[in-house]
Design a protein around this motif. Structure first.
Motif, PDB file in Angstrom:
ATOM      1  N   VAL A 262      -4.944 -10.232 -12.338  1.00  7.02           N
ATOM      2  CA  VAL A 262      -3.907  -9.490 -13.044  1.00  7.02           C
ATOM      3  C   VAL A 262      -3.232  -8.561 -12.049  1.00  7.02           C
ATOM      4  O   VAL A 262      -3.867  -8.083 -11.106  1.00  7.02           O
ATOM      5  N   GLY A 263      -1.933  -8.331 -12.244  1.00  4.57           N
ATOM      6  CA  GLY A 263      -1.273  -7.407 -11.343  1.00  4.57           C
ATOM      7  C   GLY A 263       0.192  -7.220 -11.649  1.00  4.57           C
ATOM      8  O   GLY A 263       0.721  -7.707 -12.655  1.00  4.57           O
ATOM      9  N   LEU A 264       0.849  -6.506 -10.748  1.00  9.47           N
ATOM     10  CA  LEU A 264       2.262  -6.196 -10.867  1.00  9.47           C
ATOM     11  C   LEU A 264       3.085  -7.170 -10.028  1.00  9.47           C
ATOM     12  O   LEU A 264       2.619  -7.656  -9.003  1.00  9.47           O
TER      13      LEU A 264
ATOM     14  N   PRO B  84       0.801  -1.233   0.000  1.00  4.35           N
ATOM     15  CA  PRO B  84       0.000   0.000   0.000  1.00  4.35           C
ATOM     16  C   PRO B  84       0.831   1.278   0.000  1.00  4.35           C
ATOM     17  O   PRO B  84       0.399   2.301  -0.539  1.00  4.35           O
ATOM     18  N   HIS B  85       2.030   1.254   0.600  1.00  3.70           N
ATOM     19  CA  HIS B  85       2.852   2.459   0.620  1.00  3.70           C
ATOM     20  C   HIS B  85       3.266   2.878  -0.785  1.00  3.70           C
ATOM     21  O   HIS B  85       3.449   4.078  -1.046  1.00  3.70           O
ATOM     22  N   ARG B  86       3.441   1.904  -1.676  1.00  2.00           N
ATOM     23  CA  ARG B  86       3.937   2.197  -3.019  1.00  2.00           C
ATOM     24  C   ARG B  86       2.852   2.166  -4.088  1.00  2.00           C
ATOM     25  O   ARG B  86       2.858   2.975  -5.014  1.00  2.00           O
ATOM     26  N   LEU B  87       1.931   1.213  -3.980  1.00  2.00           N
ATOM     27  CA  LEU B  87       1.060   0.892  -5.111  1.00  2.00           C
ATOM     28  C   LEU B  87      -0.411   1.245  -4.924  1.00  2.00           C
ATOM     29  O   LEU B  87      -1.217   1.034  -5.830  1.00  2.00           O
ATOM     30  N   LEU B  88      -0.770   1.780  -3.772  1.00  2.00           N
ATOM     31  CA  LEU B  88      -2.179   2.106  -3.537  1.00  2.00           C
ATOM     32  C   LEU B  88      -2.713   3.051  -4.603  1.00  2.00           C
ATOM     33  O   LEU B  88      -3.811   2.852  -5.136  1.00  2.00           O
ATOM     34  N   GLY B  89      -1.954   4.080  -4.935  1.00  2.00           N
ATOM     35  CA  GLY B  89      -2.423   5.042  -5.925  1.00  2.00           C
ATOM     36  C   GLY B  89      -2.632   4.422  -7.292  1.00  2.00           C
ATOM     37  O   GLY B  89      -3.597   4.745  -7.990  1.00  2.00           O
ATOM     38  N   PHE B  90      -1.722   3.522  -7.690  1.00  2.00           N
ATOM     39  CA  PHE B  90      -1.854   2.840  -8.979  1.00  2.00           C
ATOM     40  C   PHE B  90      -3.198   2.128  -9.080  1.00  2.00           C
ATOM     41  O   PHE B  90      -3.942   2.293 -10.047  1.00  2.00           O
ATOM     42  N   TYR B  91      -3.529   1.335  -8.054  1.00  2.00           N
ATOM     43  CA  TYR B  91      -4.771   0.564  -8.094  1.00  2.00           C
ATOM     44  C   TYR B  91      -6.002   1.443  -7.879  1.00  2.00           C
ATOM     45  O   TYR B  91      -7.071   1.170  -8.451  1.00  2.00           O
ATOM     46  N   ALA B  92      -5.863   2.488  -7.068  1.00  2.00           N
ATOM     47  CA  ALA B  92      -7.020   3.340  -6.783  1.00  2.00           C
ATOM     48  C   ALA B  92      -7.521   4.044  -8.041  1.00  2.00           C
ATOM     49  O   ALA B  92      -8.737   4.191  -8.242  1.00  2.00           O
ATOM     50  N   VAL B  93      -6.596   4.479  -8.887  1.00  2.00           N
ATOM     51  CA  VAL B  93      -7.014   5.129 -10.134  1.00  2.00           C
ATOM     52  C   VAL B  93      -7.716   4.122 -11.049  1.00  2.00           C
ATOM     53  O   VAL B  93      -8.720   4.453 -11.707  1.00  2.00           O
ATOM     54  N   LEU B  94      -7.233   2.891 -11.083  1.00  2.00           N
ATOM     55  CA  LEU B  94      -7.920   1.853 -11.855  1.00  2.00           C
ATOM     56  C   LEU B  94      -9.321   1.611 -11.306  1.00  2.00           C
ATOM     57  O   LEU B  94     -10.288   1.455 -12.067  1.00  2.00           O
ATOM     58  N   ALA B  95      -9.439   1.575  -9.976  1.00  2.00           N
ATOM     59  CA  ALA B  95     -10.749   1.368  -9.347  1.00  2.00           C
ATOM     60  C   ALA B  95     -11.715   2.484  -9.731  1.00  2.00           C
ATOM     61  O   ALA B  95     -12.890   2.221 -10.049  1.00  2.00           O
TER      62      ALA B  95
ATOM     63  N   ASP C  74       4.496   7.892  -6.861  1.00  2.00           N
ATOM     64  CA  ASP C  74       4.103   8.727  -7.995  1.00  2.00           C
ATOM     65  C   ASP C  74       4.625   8.191  -9.320  1.00  2.00           C
ATOM     66  O   ASP C  74       4.055   8.487 -10.380  1.00  2.00           O
ATOM     67  N   ASP C  75       5.699   7.411  -9.272  1.00  2.00           N
ATOM     68  CA  ASP C  75       6.288   6.910 -10.510  1.00  2.00           C
ATOM     69  C   ASP C  75       5.436   5.831 -11.174  1.00  2.00           C
ATOM     70  O   ASP C  75       5.683   5.480 -12.340  1.00  2.00           O
ATOM     71  N   TYR C  76       4.447   5.289 -10.461  1.00  2.00           N
ATOM     72  CA  TYR C  76       3.570   4.276 -11.058  1.00  2.00           C
ATOM     73  C   TYR C  76       2.387   4.899 -11.800  1.00  2.00           C
ATOM     74  O   TYR C  76       1.719   4.215 -12.579  1.00  2.00           O
ATOM     75  N   LEU C  77       2.125   6.168 -11.566  1.00  2.00           N
ATOM     76  CA  LEU C  77       0.938   6.783 -12.167  1.00  2.00           C
ATOM     77  C   LEU C  77       0.997   6.851 -13.694  1.00  2.00           C
ATOM     78  O   LEU C  77      -0.034   6.673 -14.361  1.00  2.00           O
ATOM     79  N   PRO C  78       2.169   7.085 -14.322  1.00  2.00           N
ATOM     80  CA  PRO C  78       2.202   7.013 -15.792  1.00  2.00           C
ATOM     81  C   PRO C  78       1.810   5.627 -16.317  1.00  2.00           C
ATOM     82  O   PRO C  78       1.245   5.519 -17.413  1.00  2.00           O
ATOM     83  N   LEU C  79       2.088   4.568 -15.557  1.00  2.00           N
ATOM     84  CA  LEU C  79       1.666   3.223 -15.968  1.00  2.00           C
ATOM     85  C   LEU C  79       0.146   3.133 -15.950  1.00  2.00           C
ATOM     86  O   LEU C  79      -0.468   2.555 -16.855  1.00  2.00           O
ATOM     87  N   THR C  80      -0.450   3.711 -14.911  1.00  2.00           N
ATOM     88  CA  THR C  80      -1.911   3.700 -14.813  1.00  2.00           C
ATOM     89  C   THR C  80      -2.528   4.425 -15.993  1.00  2.00           C
ATOM     90  O   THR C  80      -3.481   3.934 -16.609  1.00  2.00           O
ATOM     91  N   ARG C  81      -2.007   5.605 -16.291  1.00  2.00           N
ATOM     92  CA  ARG C  81      -2.549   6.383 -17.407  1.00  2.00           C
ATOM     93  C   ARG C  81      -2.402   5.625 -18.718  1.00  2.00           C
ATOM     94  O   ARG C  81      -3.311   5.639 -19.564  1.00  2.00           O
ATOM     95  N   TYR C  82      -1.263   4.966 -18.902  1.00  2.00           N
ATOM     96  CA  TYR C  82      -1.034   4.200 -20.130  1.00  2.00           C
ATOM     97  C   TYR C  82      -2.061   3.074 -20.257  1.00  2.00           C
ATOM     98  O   TYR C  82      -2.664   2.886 -21.320  1.00  2.00           O
ATOM     99  N   VAL C  83      -2.271   2.328 -19.175  1.00  2.00           N
ATOM    100  CA  VAL C  83      -3.226   1.226 -19.202  1.00  2.00           C
ATOM    101  C   VAL C  83      -4.637   1.733 -19.491  1.00  2.00           C
ATOM    102  O   VAL C  83      -5.364   1.150 -20.317  1.00  2.00           O
ATOM    103  N   LEU C  84      -5.029   2.816 -18.843  1.00  2.00           N
ATOM    104  CA  LEU C  84      -6.381   3.329 -19.045  1.00  2.00           C
ATOM    105  C   LEU C  84      -6.556   3.876 -20.463  1.00  2.00           C
ATOM    106  O   LEU C  84      -7.637   3.712 -21.060  1.00  2.00           O
ATOM    107  N   ASN C  85      -5.538   4.494 -21.013  1.00  2.00           N
ATOM    108  CA  ASN C  85      -5.618   4.959 -22.400  1.00  2.00           C
ATOM    109  C   ASN C  85      -5.772   3.771 -23.362  1.00  2.00           C
ATOM    110  O   ASN C  85      -6.590   3.807 -24.286  1.00  2.00           O
TER     111      ASN C  85
END
Length: 271
Positions: free
Chosen positions: A222-224, A112-123, A254-265
Motif C-alpha cells: 500500500v502507498g501513495l 525521502p525529502h517529501r514523504l519520510l515523515g509520513f511513513y515514519a509516523v506510521l512506522a 509537513d503537508d502530508y502529516l494530516p494524512l497520517t493522522r487521518y489514517v491512524l485515527n
C-alpha cells in the motif's frame, strides 16, 4: 466540519488533491512510456494486461480523477479529493488489520525529502501496536540504473523507513536520502529477509518501486502515488498492489502529516 471534511479542505488547500502541480504533459508522457513497457515507468511491475496509452489514461481517470479526454494535452492535472479520501480509508483498513494480527511490516520511500515523515509516523504507530518494523539489508549496496548511468547507493533506514543514500554519503542517518523510482531497494531488502530465514513482511508500505516491487513479488502493499506514476494504479487494477492513494507527491513534507493522522485515527492507531 467533520474530520473527513477538514482533510478534504486541507488536500485542496495544500495542492495534494484538487488542482495539483503535476503537468498534464508529464502525465501523458508517462502513460505513453508505460504503454511502451519502459522499465523506468514500470518501476518493478510486470503488467499482465495489454495496457495501451488510452487504457492507461482511462484507468487514471477512474482511479485519480484526471481528465479522460486524450485531447486535453496541457495545463495542470487534477486529483479528485474524494478518491484520495476513499483510498486513505482503505489504507487505514489494511493498517488496522496488520496491527490486529501484529504482522511484520516493511516501509520504504523513493521520496525521502517529501514523504519520510509520513511513513515514519506510521512506522511508530505500528511498532507501538506490536508489529515488528523490519530493517533488512541495512547498509547493503544497491546499483541503480538512471538516465545519468549506473549509480551505486546504500540501503539505509531512518525511523524505520527504508531509503537509498549515495554511496559517498559521509553522514548516514542524517542526510535525507536520494529520490528514486527503482524497485531494486525493496528487492534487496526482501531477498535479505528471506536469506536470513525471516521474518517476511505481512504488509509493505511505500511508494514508487517499493510498492510496485513488493506487490509484483506477491506481498500485500500500500502507498501513495502521483498521477504521473501509473504503475501502482495498474498494479492495483490487476491485483498486485493492495491500495494506492492518489496524491501529489511533490508538496511540502509537513503537508502530508494530516494524512497520517487521518489514517491512524481511522485505523484506531492514534498514539
Amino acid at each position: 466540519m467533520g474530520t473527513a471534511e477538514r482533510l478534504r479542505a486541507h488536500l485542496v488547500r495544500a495542492g495534494l488533491a484538487g488542482v495539483v502541480g503535476t503537468a498534464r504533459e508529464e502525465s501523458l508522457r508517462s502513460y505513453r512510456l508505460f504503454a511502451a513497457r519502459d522499465p523506468r515507468v514500470l518501476i518493478g511491475l510486470d503488467p499482465v494486461g495489454a495496457w495501451g496509452e488510452r487504457e492507461v489514461l482511462a484507468l487514471m481517470a477512474d482511479r485519480c480523477g484526471v481528465s479522460a479526454d486524450p485531447g486535453t494535452t496541457s495545463g495542470p492535472e487534477r486529483i479528485d479529493p474524494e478518491r484520495t479520501l476513499a483510498a486513505l480509508d482503505a489504507c487505514a483498513g489494511l493498517l488496522a488489520e496488520a496491527a490486529l494480527h501484529r504482522v511484520p511490516v516493511l516501509l520504504g520511500t523513493g521520496h525521502p525529502h517529501r514523504l519520510l515523515g509520513f511513513y515514519a509516523v506510521l512506522a511508530d504507530a505500528l511498532s507501538a501496536a506490536g508489529c515488528d518494523v523490519l530493517t533488512p539489508a541495512q547498509g547493503r549496496c544497491v546499483d541503480i540504473t538512471t538516465r545519468f548511468g549506473l549509480r551505486t547507493g546504500n540501503l539505509d533506514y531512518v525511523r524505520g523507513v527504508g531509503l537509498v543514500r549515495g554511496a559517498t554519503s559521509r553522514r548516514p542517518g542524517c542526510e535525507p536520502g536520494a529520490h528514486t523510482h527503482s524497485p531494486l531497494p525493496v528487492r534487496v531488502a526482501l531477498a535479505a529477509a528471506a536469506d536470513a530465514g525471516g521474518p517476511l513482511p505481512g504488509l509493505v508500505i511505500g511508494d514508487h518501486g517499493w510498492v510496485c516491487g513488493a506487490g509484483q513479488l506477491g506481498f500485500a502493499s500500500v502507498g501513495l502515488a502521483d498521477v504521473n506514476d501509473p504503475a501502482p494504479f495498474v498494479g492495483q487494477a490487476e491485483g498486485a498492489v493492495s491500495v494506492v492513494v492518489p496524491v501529489d507527491d511533490g508538496v511540502r513534507s509537513d503537508d502530508y502529516l494530516p494524512l497520517t493522522r487521518y489514517v491512524l485515527n481511522r485505523a484506531c492507531l492514534s498514539q
